[in-house]
Structures are given as structure tokens and as C-alpha cells.
Scaffold this active site. Structure first.
Site, mmCIF file in Angstrom:
data_model
loop_
_atom_site.group_PDB
_atom_site.id
_atom_site.type_symbol
_atom_site.label_atom_id
_atom_site.label_comp_id
_atom_site.label_asym_id
_atom_site.label_seq_id
_atom_site.Cartn_x
_atom_site.Cartn_y
_atom_site.Cartn_z
ATOM 1 N N MET A 91 0.795 -1.231 0.000
ATOM 2 C CA MET A 91 0.000 0.000 0.000
ATOM 3 C C MET A 91 0.828 1.281 0.000
ATOM 4 O O MET A 91 0.315 2.350 0.291
ATOM 5 C CB MET A 91 -0.974 -0.009 1.186
ATOM 6 C CG MET A 91 -1.901 -1.206 1.191
ATOM 7 S SD MET A 91 -2.722 -1.511 -0.394
ATOM 8 C CE MET A 91 -4.086 -0.393 -0.265
ATOM 9 N N LEU A 94 5.154 4.102 -4.821
ATOM 10 C CA LEU A 94 6.592 4.141 -5.102
ATOM 11 C C LEU A 94 6.881 5.284 -6.077
ATOM 12 O O LEU A 94 6.102 5.540 -7.003
ATOM 13 C CB LEU A 94 7.037 2.801 -5.694
ATOM 14 C CG LEU A 94 6.864 1.599 -4.749
ATOM 15 C CD1 LEU A 94 7.022 0.289 -5.514
ATOM 16 C CD2 LEU A 94 7.860 1.677 -3.585
ATOM 17 N N HIS A 110 -4.205 -5.142 -9.042
ATOM 18 C CA HIS A 110 -5.082 -4.015 -8.678
ATOM 19 C C HIS A 110 -6.528 -4.491 -8.786
ATOM 20 O O HIS A 110 -6.899 -5.078 -9.817
ATOM 21 C CB HIS A 110 -4.828 -2.826 -9.613
ATOM 22 C CG HIS A 110 -5.661 -1.637 -9.300
ATOM 23 N ND1 HIS A 110 -5.433 -0.834 -8.204
ATOM 24 C CD2 HIS A 110 -6.752 -1.124 -9.929
ATOM 25 C CE1 HIS A 110 -6.334 0.136 -8.183
ATOM 26 N NE2 HIS A 110 -7.141 -0.022 -9.221
ATOM 27 N N SER A 137 -6.936 -6.703 -12.112
ATOM 28 C CA SER A 137 -5.945 -6.658 -13.197
ATOM 29 C C SER A 137 -4.545 -6.861 -12.632
ATOM 30 O O SER A 137 -4.241 -6.349 -11.546
ATOM 31 C CB SER A 137 -5.978 -5.280 -13.888
ATOM 32 O OG SER A 137 -7.303 -4.947 -14.288
ATOM 33 N N GLU A 175 -8.290 -13.085 -7.827
ATOM 34 C CA GLU A 175 -6.994 -12.394 -7.802
ATOM 35 C C GLU A 175 -5.872 -13.414 -7.643
ATOM 36 O O GLU A 175 -4.850 -13.367 -8.336
ATOM 37 C CB GLU A 175 -6.932 -11.402 -6.637
ATOM 38 C CG GLU A 175 -7.863 -10.222 -6.771
ATOM 39 C CD GLU A 175 -7.670 -9.242 -5.633
ATOM 40 O OE1 GLU A 175 -6.572 -9.211 -5.048
ATOM 41 O OE2 GLU A 175 -8.602 -8.500 -5.340
HETATM 42 C C1 GRF Z 1 -6.414 -7.192 -2.537
HETATM 43 O O1 GRF Z 1 -7.730 -6.838 -2.891
HETATM 44 C C2 GRF Z 1 -5.464 -6.641 -3.568
HETATM 45 O O2 GRF Z 1 -6.053 -6.534 -4.844
HETATM 46 C C3 GRF Z 1 -5.144 -5.285 -3.043
HETATM 47 O O3 GRF Z 1 -5.006 -5.495 -1.645
HETATM 48 C C4 GRF Z 1 -6.004 -6.456 -1.242
HETATM 49 C C5 GRF Z 1 -5.478 -7.352 -0.147
HETATM 50 O O4 GRF Z 1 -4.563 -8.207 -0.720
HETATM 51 N N1 GRF Z 1 -3.961 -4.756 -3.649
HETATM 52 P P1 GRF Z 1 -3.767 -9.320 0.163
HETATM 53 O O5 GRF Z 1 -4.810 -10.207 0.831
HETATM 54 O O6 GRF Z 1 -2.951 -8.570 1.188
HETATM 55 O O7 GRF Z 1 -2.958 -10.055 -0.852
#
Ligand code: GRF
Length: 198
Positions: A91, A94, A110, A137, A175
Site C-alpha cells: 500500500m 513508489l 489491482h 488486473s 486475484e
Molecule cells: C487485494 O484486494 C489486492 O487486490 C489489493 O489489496 C487487497 C489485499 O490483498 N492490492 P492481500 O490479501 O494482502 O494479498
């Protein structure tokens, strides 16, 4: 020779777990490091349980010194010598300077059908727009936030009673499937599109 994969996380790391579990047998890549910007990230314990080296670089002490945090991050990644870096629920934004140092080696997942809904709160935005479908994606990371070439997408239909939470929950397993499929191809230099359907 297996490609070396580093995975960057900030939280639960469910995508990271799925990627690690996919890299077995004749898979062309192996995980070499899981790195989090949050020392409390639940994903760190999951990576350790899967015998993958972990590292936490807490971004909070750096305050607004983004370059200082990224210098530490770059040093740690340079030591791990990854061929590929997977951002997986990472999160922190960068800077273009950092991205340039790893140009062509970074992927991100994403939770939207890019180019729609770059940035945050994607599920709520798709619902608010009255979209009939949503998805996720996997894209190459470039200086433009969530703007790099898309390598794969998974789609789900939005149900009338969906909330951001139910959408996120229904999307997450896709995902996992999508990211693992894209990584396997990316590791052998295959950048052809991956499509995953619910
Ligand atoms: C997911 O929805 C991912 O797409 C977003 O963060 C969420 C949590 O991902 N970037 P994770 O369980 O920490 O892999």
C-alpha cells in the site's frame, strides 16, 4: 535457473501466499523474499510458515522522507537479487525514481478492470457507477500509478445486493488465480494476456 521472486506486502498477504504456493515443481520461479512496510503485517507470519525469508522495513519512522524509505527498500531488494518483484497488497506509492531502478521487473495486482478505477476504493466506485461487472488486473508497474501495461484480468458480475465487502470477497480468489497465472508466464518472458473467469 529459476527466476528469483520478491513479494512486497502491507497486510494479510493472501495474494503473497497464493503466489508462494504456486511456485513449486516445474514452475520457472521461486520466492526469495517477502518484504513488508508494516512490521505487524499478518502476511509476514504466513511467509515464515512457508519457509520464505522475510523482512520488515517500517515506513513510519521515515515520516515524509519517502526517498529514505525507498533507499532502505532498494538496499534490501538488491541484496535479495530478485528477477521479479510482485507487489501484492503493498500500500505504499513508489516514486518514479525507485520504479526506474527496477524497470521491467515489477508487477502489481489491482482490484479493478484497469484502466477503470485506478487508485483506492475500487469496489465502492464500481458499485456507485452502477457497473454490471467488476474485476481485477495484473499489470507491469510503471511511473504512472496503476497505469502500466495490463498482463491479465479476471471478471465477475456485480450482483444487485453486492456491497464493497461482498465484491472484494468474491474477487479475492480470482486475484489469487490470476496473479499466479500471470507470474508463471511472466517468468518465462511470455507477456500474452491472461483471462480468468469466475
Ligand atoms: C487485494 O484486494 C489486492 O487486490 C489489493 O489489496 C487487497 C489485499 O490483498 N492490492 P492481500 O490479501 O494482502 O494479498
Amino acid at each position: 535457473m529459476s527466476k528469483r521472486v520478491a513479494i512486497l506486502i502491507s497486510g494479510s498477504g493472501s495474494n503473497m501466499v497464493s503466489l508462494i504456493k504456486s511456485m513449486t515443481g516445474d514452475h520457472p520461479a521461486r520466492p526469495v523474499l517477502v518484504l513488508s512496510n508494516d512490521p505487524e503485517a499478518a502476511g509476514l507470519a504466513k511467509a515464515r510458515a512457508l519457509n520464505v525469508p522475510t523482512l520488515a522495513i517500517d515506513h513510519k519512522p521515515f515520516g515524509r522522507d519517502r526517498a529514505g524509505f525507498e533507499a532502505e527498500l532498494h538496499r534490501a531488494l538488491s541484496t535479495a537479487r530478485p528477477d521479479i518483484i510482485c507487489l501484492a497488497g503493498f500500500m505504499r506509492i513508489l516514486t518514479p525514481e525507485f520504479i526506474k531502478k527496477w524497470d521491467g521487473k515489477m508487477l502489481n495486482i489491482h482490484p479493478s478492470l484497469l484502466p477503470k478505477y485506478k487508485g483506492l476504493h475500487t469496489h465502492a466506485r464500481a458499485l456507485a457507477a452502477g457497473d454490471s461487472e467488476h474485476g481485477c488486473s495484473v499489470h507491469e508497474v510503471t511511473a504512472e500509478l496503476d497505469g502500466g501495461p495490463v498482463l491479465g484480468q479476471a471478471r465477475i458480475a456485480i450482483q444487485p445486493d453486492d456491497t464493497p465487502e461482498t465484491l472484494a470477497a468474491r474477487l479475492l480468489p480470482l486475484e489469487h488465480q490470476l496473479y499466479a497465472a500471470v507470474l508463471r508466464k511472466y517468468a518465462i518472458g511470455d507477456r500474452s494476456q491472461v483471462t480468468v473467469s469466475a
